[in-house]
Every structure is written in C-alpha cells, then in structure tokens.
Design a protein around this motif. Structure first.
Motif, PDB file in Angstrom:
ATOM      1  N   SER A  24      -4.548   6.366  -3.327  1.00  0.00           N
ATOM      2  CA  SER A  24      -3.611   6.893  -2.354  1.00  0.00           C
ATOM      3  C   SER A  24      -4.257   7.064  -0.976  1.00  0.00           C
ATOM      4  O   SER A  24      -3.663   6.720   0.047  1.00  0.00           O
ATOM      5  N   GLN A  67      -6.370   3.392  -0.073  1.00  0.00           N
ATOM      6  CA  GLN A  67      -5.567   2.167  -0.077  1.00  0.00           C
ATOM      7  C   GLN A  67      -6.393   0.886  -0.181  1.00  0.00           C
ATOM      8  O   GLN A  67      -6.330   0.016   0.692  1.00  0.00           O
ATOM      9  N   PHE A 115      -6.402   8.028  -8.860  1.00  0.00           N
ATOM     10  CA  PHE A 115      -5.143   8.085  -8.137  1.00  0.00           C
ATOM     11  C   PHE A 115      -5.351   8.506  -6.690  1.00  0.00           C
ATOM     12  O   PHE A 115      -4.754   7.930  -5.768  1.00  0.00           O
ATOM     13  N   LEU A 152       3.639   5.298  -4.947  1.00  0.00           N
ATOM     14  CA  LEU A 152       2.438   4.872  -5.669  1.00  0.00           C
ATOM     15  C   LEU A 152       2.507   5.313  -7.129  1.00  0.00           C
ATOM     16  O   LEU A 152       2.221   4.540  -8.050  1.00  0.00           O
ATOM     17  N   ARG A 153       2.928   6.565  -7.328  1.00  0.00           N
ATOM     18  CA  ARG A 153       3.046   7.073  -8.706  1.00  0.00           C
ATOM     19  C   ARG A 153       4.040   6.248  -9.526  1.00  0.00           C
ATOM     20  O   ARG A 153       3.805   5.962 -10.697  1.00  0.00           O
ATOM     21  N   GLN A 201       0.800  -1.227   0.000  1.00  0.00           N
ATOM     22  CA  GLN A 201       0.000   0.000   0.000  1.00  0.00           C
ATOM     23  C   GLN A 201       0.833   1.279   0.000  1.00  0.00           C
ATOM     24  O   GLN A 201       0.704   2.117   0.901  1.00  0.00           O
ATOM     25  N   PRO A 202       1.637   1.417  -1.049  1.00  0.00           N
ATOM     26  CA  PRO A 202       2.458   2.629  -1.132  1.00  0.00           C
ATOM     27  C   PRO A 202       1.579   3.864  -1.319  1.00  0.00           C
ATOM     28  O   PRO A 202       0.465   3.759  -1.830  1.00  0.00           O
ATOM     29  N   VAL A 203       2.088   5.001  -0.906  1.00  0.00           N
ATOM     30  CA  VAL A 203       1.373   6.259  -1.147  1.00  0.00           C
ATOM     31  C   VAL A 203       2.292   7.228  -1.894  1.00  0.00           C
ATOM     32  O   VAL A 203       3.466   6.955  -2.114  1.00  0.00           O
ATOM     33  N   ALA A 204       1.703   8.348  -2.263  1.00  0.00           N
ATOM     34  CA  ALA A 204       2.433   9.465  -2.878  1.00  0.00           C
ATOM     35  C   ALA A 204       3.412   9.003  -3.947  1.00  0.00           C
ATOM     36  O   ALA A 204       3.027   8.296  -4.881  1.00  0.00           O
TER      37      ALA A 204
END
Lengths: 226, 226
Positions: B68, B71, B64, A77-78, A71-74
């Motif tokens: 983000s 999740q 997106f 995630l991109r 669950q990567p963010v920012a």
C-alpha cells in the motif's frame, strides 16, 4: 459511471463468479459419478478441471496487472488481494471435486458408497454443492447476508462428518476396510470444499464490512475430535 | 546498501523463514506424539498453533502495508504477492500438523499407528519434516537448487502414500476400521504438508528465475489412482 479501474475490478469478480459456477458443476458431476458409479461422468469432471485452472490463471494475470498498472491503495488494494485469495480457494475446490471423481472412477463398476451410508454422504454432497452454488451471487452482488448464513450450512457439514465417523467406528461396520477408507477420504474432501466455500464467503463479508465473521472451530478438528 | 523497501521485504522473508521453523517444530512434535501416544506433546502442538496464526497475521499486515505504501511494480510486486501466498501455505501446514496431533490425542493411551505400518508412516513423517526443515534456508538464501530438489522428496512421498494404501487394501488388514481410517487420514495430512512445502519451494524458484518448476501430477491424485 465507474472508472476504468473499477470496471476492470468488476470484471475480475465476474470471472470469480464464473469459476464458482464451474466448480458447482464439478461438485455436482463428481457426486453424480460417485453415487452412480458412472466412469464417463467422473472422466468429464477430471478433464474439465483444466478449464478451471486456466480461468484461475486469467484472474491472476488480470488482478496482477491491475495491481501493477493502477497501484490501488487502501480499500481497492484489499479487494484485489482478496480476489487473488478467493481464486486460489475456488481452484482448490475444483481439485477436491477431482479427488471425489477419482474415487468414483477407481471403484467402477461398483459404487464406492455403501447403501447404508448413502444418505449421509449424499447429504454432505448436497450441502457442499449448495454452498458453492450460492457463491456466484454472493460474489457478484456482495451478498453479505447470505455469506454470513454459510455458518449454518457449515455446522450441518460438521454434524454430517461426525455422523460418518460414528457409522465407520461403531464397531459394527460391515463393508470392509476399502469402503471405510473411501468414506473417510470422501468426508474429508466434501468438508474441505465447504471450508473453502466459507472462506470465500467470509472474504466477501470482509470486503464489504471490513470485518471477518467469527469462524467456529474448523470442521476437521471437530470431526477428528469425535 | 539496500533501500528501505528492500530492507522491509527482507524482513518479511525472515518472518517467513521463522514461521517455517515453527512449522517444522509442529510437524516434529505431532509425529512424536503420534508414534509414542504422548498426549502432552500433542497438546503442545495444538496450543502452539495460535503462535503460527499470529505470525502469519504479522506477515500479512507487513506485506500489505508495503504494497500500500510503497506501491511496488513488476518484480518487487511479484515477490510480495508470492510472500502472501507462501505465508498462507505455511499456516496451512501448521493446521495439518494439528490434525496429526489430534489423531494422536484421540487414541491416547494407545498409539494410532499399528506396529507393522509404523515404518511407512514414520518415513512419511520424516520426509515431510525434512522438506519443511529445508524451507527456512531456501527462503532466506533463495536456494533454487535445493528448492528444485524437492521434486525427489515429493516422489518419495507419492511412493509412501501408495504403500500405505497397499497395506490398507491388500485384503489382509488385521487392525480394524478405526486404525484404517486413522492411517488413511494421516497419509493425507502428511502428503498435504509435503504438497504445500513443494509449493512454497516452487514460489522461491519462480521469484528467482521467473519460471515455475514443472510439477508432476499431485501426490493425492496418484495415490487415489491406486
């Protein structure tokens, strides 16, 4: 030391670089088959495309499980979403090489490209192959400078596509309709390979800088506007 | 009652349906411009493509931020990733309509499609437009049955593309190289619109059933194998 997530992310990018190497081999083989009328090489390009499809599935599965489990963010995630897009584009470049190889195969024992258009088609193929050949390093090293330099190669591809149209449509085309249709479609296929290469390179620029390079009008549109 | 995540997901799918309606209008306009040689309609298709690009950006941004902020995992994650892919494909179908419109514009005041190939090209355009026209409902209602039925339309597109090649290459083509090149490229563009429509429909089937329908060999490959 990189954490587990970033190690797995690196391995996704290694796989992308590996696929772009396979695509380079496909583009090279398709062009060789096309310009020499070699059915065996054409067959090889066609049958090896399955390996590119499999490699794409592996990248998708890995990227998907990273998305789901980590669950990567920012930014992370991109990067992962960009990887999913790049792998689709690379696979599509493989399909386009298959299209070139199939035109080659269709005309065996003849050569689809008449002698006097050979320089233009051959140069289109070289430009496309060289772009694909640079992708692996751009992907692994996040080489933004070289990625941005793709704009130049893409402009040459525009000019070459316009040349093929000029040769086809100057009212004096001596090679008949079949060769004209082949050249029009081949031009389209090489141009699309270059378009996808630009798009992959742009995604690397975006990953590193957060900006997408300004893309000039699509090659196809310029060419058709002739 | 749906929770906030699923409400936002529904709104992403409503946007996808909205984009597919815009694409249907683009395909219809491009075909009208093509078959009537109407520059004004062609211009409209070309200028309205920017709205499709904007709508795509909105879907990407929304998807997106859902990825983000919420999740999602497992099924929800797959649906969202599928939405990101569908929106790329829909946008590409808009670009292909622009390519058709540009060929139309290029030949004004003439009509790019000679009278005797008109039935085949016109039928290709109808098949493509009808597929795109069914997408909005397939997307919103998750209509798997209709999505699976796309295979039939896709097979008709194969046959039509083969017909255009047969007409071009029967050794008796009276319309010259320019018209031949136009027809070859137009066939390719309509075929690609149909390919992308099949792909969007297949993603809906995958979202609902977890399985991707078996896709027969790509239209392009069959056609080029003539």
């Amino acid at each position: 030391m990189r954490d587990a997530f970033h190690e797995q992310l690196d391995s996704v990018f290694d796989d992308l670089a590996d696929i772009s190497n396979r695509v380079r081999i496909a583009v090279h083989g398709a062009t060789t088959a096309l310009l020499s009328g070699d059915a065996e090489i054409a067959e090889r390009v066609i049958s090896q495309d399955a390996a590119i499809d499999l490699a794409r599935e592996r990248v998708e599965d890995n990227a998907f499980s990273l998305l789901s489990l980590q669950q990567p963010v920012a930014g992370d995630l991109r990067v992962l979403v960009a990887a999913l897009r790049m792998v689709s584009e690379l696979e599509r470049m493989g399909d386009l090489s298959v299209h070139v190889a199939k035109i080659a195969r269709l005309r065996v024992p003849n050569v689809a490209v008449p002698e006097d258009v050979r320089p233009t088609v051959s140069r289109m193929a070289d430009v496309a192959e060289s772009m694909v050949g640079r992708l692996a390093r751009i992907i692994v090293d996040r080489d933004v400078e070289d990625a941005i330099a793709f704009a130049e190669a893409d402009e040459e591809m525009d000019r070459l596509r316009r040349s093929t149209f000029a040769e086809l449509l100057d009212g004096d085309w001596p090679h008949g309709v079949e060769a004209a249709v082949d050249i029009a479609l081949l031009g389209r296929y090489y141009e699309r390979i270059a378009d996808h290469a630009v798009s992959v390179a742009n995604r690397i620029v975006y990953i590193v800088t957060g900006e997408t390079p300004h893309s000039h009008e699509s090659v196809a549109e310029v060419a058709v506007d002739l």
